[in-house]
Design a protein around this motif. Structure first.
Motif, mmCIF file in Angstrom:
data_model
loop_
_atom_site.group_PDB
_atom_site.id
_atom_site.type_symbol
_atom_site.label_atom_id
_atom_site.label_comp_id
_atom_site.label_asym_id
_atom_site.label_seq_id
_atom_site.Cartn_x
_atom_site.Cartn_y
_atom_site.Cartn_z
ATOM 1 N N ILE A 155 0.877 -1.183 0.000
ATOM 2 C CA ILE A 155 0.000 0.000 0.000
ATOM 3 C C ILE A 155 0.908 1.225 0.000
ATOM 4 C CG2 ILE A 155 -1.615 1.343 1.406
ATOM 5 C CD1 ILE A 155 -2.843 -1.279 2.353
ATOM 6 N N VAL A 156 0.542 2.227 -0.776
ATOM 7 C CA VAL A 156 1.308 3.472 -0.763
ATOM 8 C C VAL A 156 0.376 4.565 -0.248
ATOM 9 C CG1 VAL A 156 2.635 5.119 -2.137
ATOM 10 C CG2 VAL A 156 2.636 2.691 -2.772
ATOM 11 N N LEU A 157 0.703 5.118 0.922
ATOM 12 C CA LEU A 157 -0.082 6.251 1.441
ATOM 13 C C LEU A 157 0.479 7.505 0.792
ATOM 14 C CD1 LEU A 157 -0.435 5.443 5.247
ATOM 15 C CD2 LEU A 157 -2.100 5.122 3.413
ATOM 16 N N HIS A 158 -0.381 8.250 0.138
ATOM 17 C CA HIS A 158 0.100 9.282 -0.786
ATOM 18 C C HIS A 158 -0.883 10.447 -0.779
ATOM 19 C CE1 HIS A 158 1.320 10.922 -4.725
ATOM 20 N NE2 HIS A 158 2.342 10.065 -4.738
ATOM 21 N N GLY A 159 -0.400 11.641 -1.025
ATOM 22 C CA GLY A 159 -1.301 12.784 -1.169
ATOM 23 C C GLY A 159 -2.185 12.604 -2.391
ATOM 24 N N ILE A 179 -1.488 -0.888 -3.928
ATOM 25 C CA ILE A 179 -2.673 -0.022 -3.818
ATOM 26 C C ILE A 179 -2.273 1.343 -3.277
ATOM 27 C CG2 ILE A 179 -4.979 0.179 -2.814
ATOM 28 C CD1 ILE A 179 -4.810 -2.864 -2.242
ATOM 29 N N LEU A 180 -2.640 2.389 -4.002
ATOM 30 C CA LEU A 180 -2.394 3.740 -3.496
ATOM 31 C C LEU A 180 -3.654 4.247 -2.818
ATOM 32 C CD1 LEU A 180 -0.341 3.473 -6.045
ATOM 33 C CD2 LEU A 180 -0.140 5.937 -5.732
ATOM 34 N N THR A 181 -3.455 4.908 -1.702
ATOM 35 C CA THR A 181 -4.606 5.563 -1.076
ATOM 36 C C THR A 181 -4.119 6.757 -0.259
ATOM 37 O OG1 THR A 181 -6.694 5.213 0.071
ATOM 38 C CG2 THR A 181 -4.767 4.196 1.070
ATOM 39 N N GLY A 182 -5.068 7.524 0.233
ATOM 40 C CA GLY A 182 -4.762 8.720 1.021
ATOM 41 C C GLY A 182 -6.075 9.242 1.547
ATOM 42 N N SER A 183 -6.176 10.532 1.756
ATOM 43 C CA SER A 183 -7.474 11.046 2.207
ATOM 44 C C SER A 183 -7.586 12.538 1.952
ATOM 45 C CB SER A 183 -7.673 10.745 3.696
ATOM 46 O OG SER A 183 -6.808 11.548 4.467
ATOM 47 N N GLN A 184 -8.781 13.023 2.144
ATOM 48 C CA GLN A 184 -9.049 14.449 1.971
ATOM 49 C C GLN A 184 -8.973 15.178 3.320
ATOM 50 O OE1 GLN A 184 -8.814 15.247 -1.103
ATOM 51 N NE2 GLN A 184 -10.860 15.581 -1.946
ATOM 52 N N VAL A 185 -9.210 14.405 4.394
ATOM 53 C CA VAL A 185 -9.138 14.967 5.747
ATOM 54 C C VAL A 185 -8.172 14.085 6.536
ATOM 55 C CG1 VAL A 185 -10.473 15.391 7.860
ATOM 56 C CG2 VAL A 185 -11.520 15.826 5.635
ATOM 57 N N ASN A 230 -14.170 2.644 -3.470
ATOM 58 C CA ASN A 230 -13.944 2.096 -4.810
ATOM 59 C C ASN A 230 -12.477 1.781 -5.038
ATOM 60 O OD1 ASN A 230 -16.626 2.291 -5.865
ATOM 61 N ND2 ASN A 230 -16.332 4.510 -5.969
ATOM 62 N N LEU A 231 -12.249 0.643 -5.670
ATOM 63 C CA LEU A 231 -10.893 0.323 -6.093
ATOM 64 C C LEU A 231 -10.830 0.534 -7.605
ATOM 65 C CD1 LEU A 231 -8.146 -1.011 -5.016
ATOM 66 C CD2 LEU A 231 -8.960 -3.036 -6.241
ATOM 67 N N TYR A 232 -9.968 1.460 -8.006
ATOM 68 C CA TYR A 232 -9.841 1.784 -9.427
ATOM 69 C C TYR A 232 -8.514 1.268 -9.976
ATOM 70 C CZ TYR A 232 -13.161 5.469 -8.026
ATOM 71 O OH TYR A 232 -14.208 6.181 -7.516
ATOM 72 N N ARG A 233 -8.476 1.031 -11.283
ATOM 73 C CA ARG A 233 -7.168 0.836 -11.919
ATOM 74 C C ARG A 233 -6.470 2.182 -11.863
ATOM 75 N NH1 ARG A 233 -7.723 -1.815 -17.238
ATOM 76 N NH2 ARG A 233 -7.988 -3.551 -15.807
ATOM 77 N N GLY A 234 -5.261 2.202 -11.272
ATOM 78 C CA GLY A 234 -4.576 3.470 -11.017
ATOM 79 C C GLY A 234 -4.406 4.335 -12.240
ATOM 80 N N ASN A 235 -4.009 3.708 -13.358
ATOM 81 C CA ASN A 235 -3.702 4.524 -14.545
ATOM 82 C C ASN A 235 -4.960 4.969 -15.301
ATOM 83 O OD1 ASN A 235 -4.418 2.247 -16.069
ATOM 84 N ND2 ASN A 235 -2.302 1.511 -16.137
ATOM 85 N N ARG A 236 -6.116 4.687 -14.732
ATOM 86 C CA ARG A 236 -7.363 5.170 -15.347
ATOM 87 C C ARG A 236 -7.971 6.310 -14.532
ATOM 88 N NH1 ARG A 236 -9.635 3.631 -20.264
ATOM 89 N NH2 ARG A 236 -8.872 1.595 -20.856
ATOM 90 N N THR A 237 -7.299 6.648 -13.414
ATOM 91 C CA THR A 237 -7.942 7.596 -12.502
ATOM 92 C C THR A 237 -7.541 9.034 -12.781
ATOM 93 O OG1 THR A 237 -6.124 7.423 -10.928
ATOM 94 C CG2 THR A 237 -8.000 5.942 -10.606
ATOM 95 N N THR A 238 -8.369 9.901 -12.216
ATOM 96 C CA THR A 238 -8.057 11.324 -12.228
ATOM 97 C C THR A 238 -8.719 11.944 -11.000
ATOM 98 O OG1 THR A 238 -8.003 13.258 -13.644
ATOM 99 C CG2 THR A 238 -10.032 12.009 -13.698
#
Ligand code: ASN
Length: 590
Positions: A135-139, A162-168, A203-211
């Motif tokens: 898991i990569v915790l990322h901005g 899996i990359l994830t992070g948060s808004q708060v 939701n789990l997205y394919r990373g290279n499809r996200t924005t």
């Protein structure tokens, strides 16, 4: 809940260390981002010792866990700043252990540079064998870029990243960080999704499809051209058929050569030639051109087009992407077609983030010919784009399609695939043999039985190659141990096929290899007689070459010579006489 039965054996991963097979080790790379921030007078800043805080959250750490002797921990002695946490026993009966590696300089993702991407990639590489998933915790601001570039840098990935992070920040009373981390851990700990993905807001997205689509909502990401790979509702639903698997059985490899000379040019009405010129200037080597609608630009502006053409002619790769959130560029309009005419490549429905990072990755192959780089930019490498497809690409006459199916099957690790492969293997080998794709046959035969046949006619690849007179293929199949004696449903051996189709080189080779015409020789005399009465000398030669007597008598006791004479077939008669056939034989009527 019994995970294995609930998922029908779908690629569920348990750690191999454990006796029970129910321990999973996940490496969490904490690179920064809002998820780990706290408020200061200068604004939000990243906080250290995230693990200490998480240990206080019961859904993320089980303080009462009693270490189990059969559970081996990954060796992380080479790492500094790493903490072990353990999740409560999951609903699937799995213990997820996670190890937080906290980066010394934690960053707001707006400060991420290409070398940070390399650092993350290398951390995954250096720990690849020790952990089950990552898991990569990322901005969030540049998370889609990082997810995209990692997807390209990781070759033959067969673990979940899996990359994830948060808004708060996770430290706040009301936050989205906790659920995002929990969700990512659930996926990383229970499902084998060997892609770089991004988990956010259920939701789990394919990373290279996200924005990133929203700066003020917990639903911060979208994947406009591809539905989520998994959704976390009451149940976790994984769309297994949408998972992109590496179609290679090669080892995981990280490619770190990224080319920084890339840029994005977003068109707008009235954009000046000077602006376009400035971005096209050296040292730029790749440009993502964000065009209007389905790939359109001001085609009446001659100088504008000229500037782009000059750049393309100089070897700058220009990728046409749409400014629209959803949809693809196509060659529909006059205003778009011109770009393709001057050498711009199509980005189909790729996101600008993925296009830019893919360009950087492809341009990192310094020695690759330009045309190959352009071809790869238009090729779907990691599920990042939908490539225009037509029916012909799915034809068994197309070697590429057969290869694609074969390698996909090879790359899959699901048990069911074993049976699917078994069922499809004969079809693939027979089709590749029929098409004369020797290298594909070679690949397939290395993996599985060369003597396979389709049930409806029992014809092996050797029958097919012999019938076609494909000497190279016959040789290849024999080298791979193809049996020369197999009899198909019509009673023919490969040699009999070669004779009937007058494949003389093949007849010689099969004979030298010990081939025979098999058990069903009853009607052969008649067949040779018919050849004689048809004046088919080539066929008579084939029978002779195969070592079959030309004196055989048919059911009425007549020989080929009888038939040739009666049918006034001069060439047949001459040939038979040259073969010293018996001229004194009498038929049943005397
Ligand atoms: N500025 C932050 C970052 O990208 C935004 C966030 O993480 N929500 O690091």
């Amino acid at each position: 809940m019994d995970l294995e039965s609930s998922e029908m054996g779908h690629t569920i991963r348990y750690s191999s260390h454990s006796e029970l097979g129910k321990y999973v080790n996940v490496l969490v790379l904490y690179t920064g981002g809002t998820i780990g921030m706290y408020g200061t007078e200068d604004g939000l800043k990243c906080r250290s010792n995230m693990a200490d805080f998480l240990k206080k959250l019961p859904m993320l750490h089980d303080d009462n866990y009693v270490p189990n002797v059969s559970k081996t921990s990954p060796d992380v002695s080479h790492e500094r700043n790493i903490d072990e946490l353990v999740m409560p026993l999951s609903e699937y009966g799995v213990r997820v252990f996670y190890y937080i590696k906290e980066y010394e300089e934690k960053k707001d993702s707006s400060n991420m540079q290409m070398n940070d991407w390399v650092d993350i990639a290398m951390d995954v590489k250096n720990n690849y064998d020790k952990f089950d998933s990552f898991i990569v915790l990322h901005g969030t601001d540049t998370m889609s870029y990082t997810a995209s570039v990692l997807s390209f840098m990781f070759q033959n990935l067969d673990k979940s990243v899996i990359l994830t992070g948060s808004q708060v920040p996770i430290f706040e009373q009301r936050n989205d960080g906790r659920d995002n981390l929990l969700g990512a851990l659930m996926i990383a700990g229970h499902f084998f999704i060997p892609e770089v993905t991004l988990f956010f807001h259920g939701n789990l997205y394919r990373g290279n499809r996200t924005t990133k689509i929203n700066s003020g909502d917990f639903q911060a990401f979208d994947s406009p051209n591809l539905s989520p790979l998994a959704t976390m509702k009451v149940k976790i639903d994984v769309r297994w058929d949408a998972i992109f698997r590496s179609n290679s059985s090669k080892q995981f490899h990280v490619r770190t050569d990224l080319n920084p000379n890339v840029g994005v040019l977003r068109l707008f009405p009235g954009i000046t030639d000077a602006t376009v010129e400035s971005i096209c200037r050296a040292p730029v080597e790749g440009i993502v051109l964000e065009t209007f609608g389905a790939g359109n630009c001001p085609n009446h502006r001659t100088r504008f087009i000229e500037i782009l053409k000059e750049a393309a002619d100089r070897g700058v790769i220009i990728v046409n992407c749409t400014q629209c959130l959803k949809g693809a560029v196509i060659k529909a309009y006059e205003t778009g077609k011109i770009l393709f005419d001057i050498g711009v490549v199509s980005g189909s429905d790729i996101t600008p983030e993925a296009a830019l990072t893919k360009l950087s990755y492809i341009l990192g192959y310094r020695d690759m010919p330009l045309e190959e780089k352009k071809r790869l930019m238009e090729t779907n490498l990691r599920g990042e784009m939908t490539v225009a497809i037509d029916e012909s690409q799915f034809s068994l006459k197309d070697g590429g399609f057969i290869r694609a199916i074969a390698s996909t099957l090879k790359a899959s690790s699901v048990e069911e695939m074993h049976y699917i492969r078994k069922a499809l293997h004969p079809l693939l080998v027979c089709s590749a043999t029929q098409n004369g794709n020797a290298d594909i046959v070679e690949e397939l035969c290395k993996k599985d039985n060369v003597d396979c046949s389709l049930e409806y006619d029992d014809r092996t690849p050797l029958h097919i190659a012999a019938t076609n007179g494909d000497l190279t293929m016959v040789q290849k199949l024999l080298e791979h141990g193809a049996s020369i004696h197999k009899v198909d449903k019509y009673g023919a051996t490969p040699l009999l096929d070669a004779i009937r189709f007058k494949r003389k080189d093949v007849i010689r080779l099969l004979r030298e290899s010990g081939g025979n015409i098999g058990p069903g020789t009853l009607g052969i005399a008649t067949e040779i007689c018919v050849a004689a009465s048809n004046n088919d000398v080539a066929l008579l030669e084939s029978w002779n070459l195969a070592g079959i007597s030309l004196n055989l008598r048919n059911t009425t006791g007549r020989t080929p010579l009888h038939e040739a004479v009666c049918a006034l077939c001069k060439e047949s008669v001459e040939y038979l006489l040259s073969r010293d056939v018996d001229v004194s034989v009498r038929d049943n009527l005397g």
